[in-house]
Design a protein around this motif. Structure first.
Motif, PDB file in Angstrom:
ATOM      1  N   VAL A 117      -3.066  16.445 -25.708  1.00  0.00           N
ATOM      2  CA  VAL A 117      -1.717  15.649 -25.974  1.00  0.00           C
ATOM      3  C   VAL A 117      -0.772  16.007 -25.237  1.00  0.00           C
ATOM      4  CG1 VAL A 117      -2.434  14.402 -28.371  1.00  0.00           C
ATOM      5  CG2 VAL A 117      -1.004  16.532 -28.088  1.00  0.00           C
ATOM      6  N   LYS A 118       0.301  15.403 -24.941  1.00  0.00           N
ATOM      7  CA  LYS A 118       1.486  15.831 -24.102  1.00  0.00           C
ATOM      8  C   LYS A 118       2.287  16.829 -24.779  1.00  0.00           C
ATOM      9  CE  LYS A 118       0.068  12.890 -20.501  1.00  0.00           C
ATOM     10  NZ  LYS A 118      -0.759  11.964 -21.303  1.00  0.00           N
ATOM     11  N   ASP A 119       2.246  16.712 -25.982  1.00  0.00           N
ATOM     12  CA  ASP A 119       2.989  18.023 -26.831  1.00  0.00           C
ATOM     13  C   ASP A 119       2.321  19.228 -26.313  1.00  0.00           C
ATOM     14  OD1 ASP A 119       5.057  18.711 -28.560  1.00  0.00           O
ATOM     15  OD2 ASP A 119       3.346  18.818 -30.460  1.00  0.00           O
ATOM     16  N   CYS A 214       5.886  11.521 -30.554  1.00  0.00           N
ATOM     17  CA  CYS A 214       6.827  12.123 -29.890  1.00  0.00           C
ATOM     18  C   CYS A 214       7.074  11.738 -28.405  1.00  0.00           C
ATOM     19  CB  CYS A 214       6.868  13.520 -29.919  1.00  0.00           C
ATOM     20  SG  CYS A 214       5.518  14.294 -29.139  1.00  0.00           S
ATOM     21  N   ILE A 215       7.951  12.112 -27.666  1.00  0.00           N
ATOM     22  CA  ILE A 215       8.091  12.125 -26.204  1.00  0.00           C
ATOM     23  C   ILE A 215       8.329  13.328 -25.477  1.00  0.00           C
ATOM     24  CG2 ILE A 215       9.512  10.939 -24.388  1.00  0.00           C
ATOM     25  CD1 ILE A 215       9.904   8.441 -25.880  1.00  0.00           C
ATOM     26  N   ILE A 216       7.713  13.524 -24.631  1.00  0.00           N
ATOM     27  CA  ILE A 216       7.948  14.777 -23.714  1.00  0.00           C
ATOM     28  C   ILE A 216       8.627  14.585 -22.645  1.00  0.00           C
ATOM     29  CG2 ILE A 216       6.694  16.759 -22.805  1.00  0.00           C
ATOM     30  CD1 ILE A 216       6.416  16.543 -25.794  1.00  0.00           C
ATOM     31  N   ASP A 217       9.429  15.634 -22.416  1.00  0.00           N
ATOM     32  CA  ASP A 217      10.553  15.289 -21.128  1.00  0.00           C
ATOM     33  C   ASP A 217      10.308  16.462 -20.217  1.00  0.00           C
ATOM     34  OD1 ASP A 217      12.677  15.178 -19.580  1.00  0.00           O
ATOM     35  OD2 ASP A 217      14.172  15.498 -21.125  1.00  0.00           O
ATOM     36  N   GLN A 218       9.863  16.570 -18.982  1.00  0.00           N
ATOM     37  CA  GLN A 218       9.633  17.493 -18.207  1.00  0.00           C
ATOM     38  C   GLN A 218      10.686  17.203 -16.726  1.00  0.00           C
ATOM     39  OE1 GLN A 218       5.362  17.613 -17.480  1.00  0.00           O
ATOM     40  NE2 GLN A 218       5.323  19.833 -17.830  1.00  0.00           N
ATOM     41  N   ALA A 219      10.986  18.378 -15.969  1.00  0.00           N
ATOM     42  CA  ALA A 219      11.781  18.023 -14.852  1.00  0.00           C
ATOM     43  C   ALA A 219      10.686  17.655 -13.783  1.00  0.00           C
ATOM     44  CB  ALA A 219      12.183  19.795 -14.369  1.00  0.00           C
ATOM     45  N   PHE A 220      11.291  16.868 -12.942  1.00  0.00           N
ATOM     46  CA  PHE A 220      10.498  16.083 -11.985  1.00  0.00           C
ATOM     47  C   PHE A 220      10.035  17.193 -10.989  1.00  0.00           C
ATOM     48  CE2 PHE A 220      10.120  14.062  -7.731  1.00  0.00           C
ATOM     49  CZ  PHE A 220       8.955  13.518  -7.900  1.00  0.00           C
ATOM     50  N   GLU A 328      -0.684  18.188 -17.404  1.00  0.00           N
ATOM     51  CA  GLU A 328      -1.375  17.196 -18.548  1.00  0.00           C
ATOM     52  C   GLU A 328      -2.774  18.182 -18.885  1.00  0.00           C
ATOM     53  OE1 GLU A 328      -2.636  12.608 -19.131  1.00  0.00           O
ATOM     54  OE2 GLU A 328      -3.228  13.283 -17.370  1.00  0.00           O
ATOM     55  N   ILE A 329      -3.365  17.946 -19.982  1.00  0.00           N
ATOM     56  CA  ILE A 329      -4.661  18.516 -20.228  1.00  0.00           C
ATOM     57  C   ILE A 329      -5.319  17.164 -20.997  1.00  0.00           C
ATOM     58  CG2 ILE A 329      -6.058  20.000 -21.912  1.00  0.00           C
ATOM     59  CD1 ILE A 329      -4.135  22.030 -21.676  1.00  0.00           C
TER      60      ILE A 329
END
Length: 363
Positions: A117-119, A214-220, A328-329
């Motif tokens: 999952v993105k977490d 949840c929502i995951i937030d990463q830098a582009f 991502e995994i």
């Protein structure tokens, strides 16, 4: 010690994928996309059987799986509106009740919830593959924390916790001289950039909390156009690589999102010994996979028989060498796979069956 010698009978492994009633009736090892996996298992002395899953036949699938020593599962989190809400409890039951209570499921739903999952991007952000990553556990936290971060840190990528195929993954950037207006682009193929009030976009994302939690937030990552590297792993060992020039989160060309120019390039597969990826292989096998296992409390025997980690190129280091950022995994449905992967899968399956036999003999 060769674990194959401990297998006193030919073990029975199910290979499970999603389909419908017609494909269930017609499915064979030879006509499935997993034919090379079937062949590799057979060459290792393991009998493998096709099992096509649909919610309408869940009871029949359960009965089949309860006769098996293990099951290899290829089912996406979301497929044409269907989820794994019925399948996952079924797989948990099979893992607990299979022959001699030693059946195993790969990937087990509990392992998917840890690493598939993105977490996982947030939980492992301290590893060498990490980036500027944040987690919003509630809609209230999302509304309070995301707008100032977007204004201060530049373009972001938001990801729903469970999904595939680009569903629920968005590039978001604030527009200059336009207070509270953003440009967003969905990673789903065929998407076009949209401009809208930030408040409206955030409302669009709020259902993700109900589905994924949840929502995951990463830098582009600005080097996105250089492509994505998919690192395929069987257990703890790298089984190959795929490199692809992706188009997700890149604005479509003037010809439009459905034009040939907007389509991703082919994924070029490489074996585990490909020279250009040896630095990444070393990092994965020697550092990141052991650190992932320690962080998530996953033992080696519980790692998926086949999984992959998707990397983007990060900023070059002081010596000009590439760095890698995990985006991502995939542990639910890792396919297509390199030519070398079926043999790696068979080795891992054989090893796990042998260990189970040894464990039973020692009781």
């Amino acid at each position: 010690m060769d674990t194959d010698q401990h297998i006193s009978r030919r073990s029975r492994i199910a290979i499970l994928w999603r389909g419908d009633a017609a494909s269930r009736q017609e499915a064979t090892a030879q006509n499935s996309r997993f034919v090379r996996v079937f062949e590799a298992l057979a060459a290792s002395g393991i009998d493998a059987f096709p099992v096509v899953y649909d919610e309408a036949v869940a009871d029949l699938v359960r009965d089949q799986l309860l006769t098996m020593d293990g099951v290899l599962v290829w089912v996406d989190p979301i497929h044409q509106g269907k989820t794994r809400a019925t399948l996952d409890p079924l797989l948990r039951e099979v893992a607990a009740k299979g022959p001699m209570k030693r059946s195993w499921v790969s990937a087990h739903p509990e392992i998917i919830l840890k690493m598939g999952v993105k977490d996982v991007l947030y939980r492992t952000r301290h590893l060498g593959w990490g980036a500027d990553t944040h987690r919003y556990a509630t809609a209230d936290a999302f509304r309070a924390e995301f707008p100032p971060r977007l204004r201060a840190a530049g373009p972001r990528v938001l990801k729903q916790n469970r999904g595939n195929g680009g569903q629920g993954v968005w590039k978001v950037e604030a527009l200059p001289n336009a207070d509270a207006t953003v440009r967003v682009l969905h990673a789903l193929r065929g998407s076009q950039p949209e401009e809208m009030p930030l408040e409206a976009f955030m409302a669009r994302c709020e259902p993700y909390f109900g589905w994924g939690g949840c929502i995951i937030d990463q830098a582009f990552q600005p080097r996105l156009p250089e492509g994505m590297i998919r690192c395929y792993v069987s257990g703890t060992k790298v089984a190959g690589f795929g490199h692809q020039l992706i188009k997700a989160l890149i604005p479509p060309p003037p010809e439009g999102p459905d034009s040939p120019q907007a389509q991703p390039g082919p994924r070029i597969m490489h074996g585990p010994d490909a020279a250009q990826f040896q630095t990444l292989r070393r990092l994965m096998e020697d550092e990141w996979i052991p650190q992932l296992m320690a962080t998530l409390a996953i033992d080696e025997a519980s790692l998926p028989v086949i999984w992959d980690a998707d990397f983007l190129y990060g900023p070059r280091d002081a010596d000009g060498a590439d760095t890698y950022v995990l985006c991502e995994i995939n542990a639910s449905s890792c396919f297509a796979i390199p030519d070398e992967a079926p043999a790696a899968i068979a080795r891992t399956v054989s090893d796990r069956i042998g260990r189970n036999m040894e464990s039973d003999a020692g009781r």
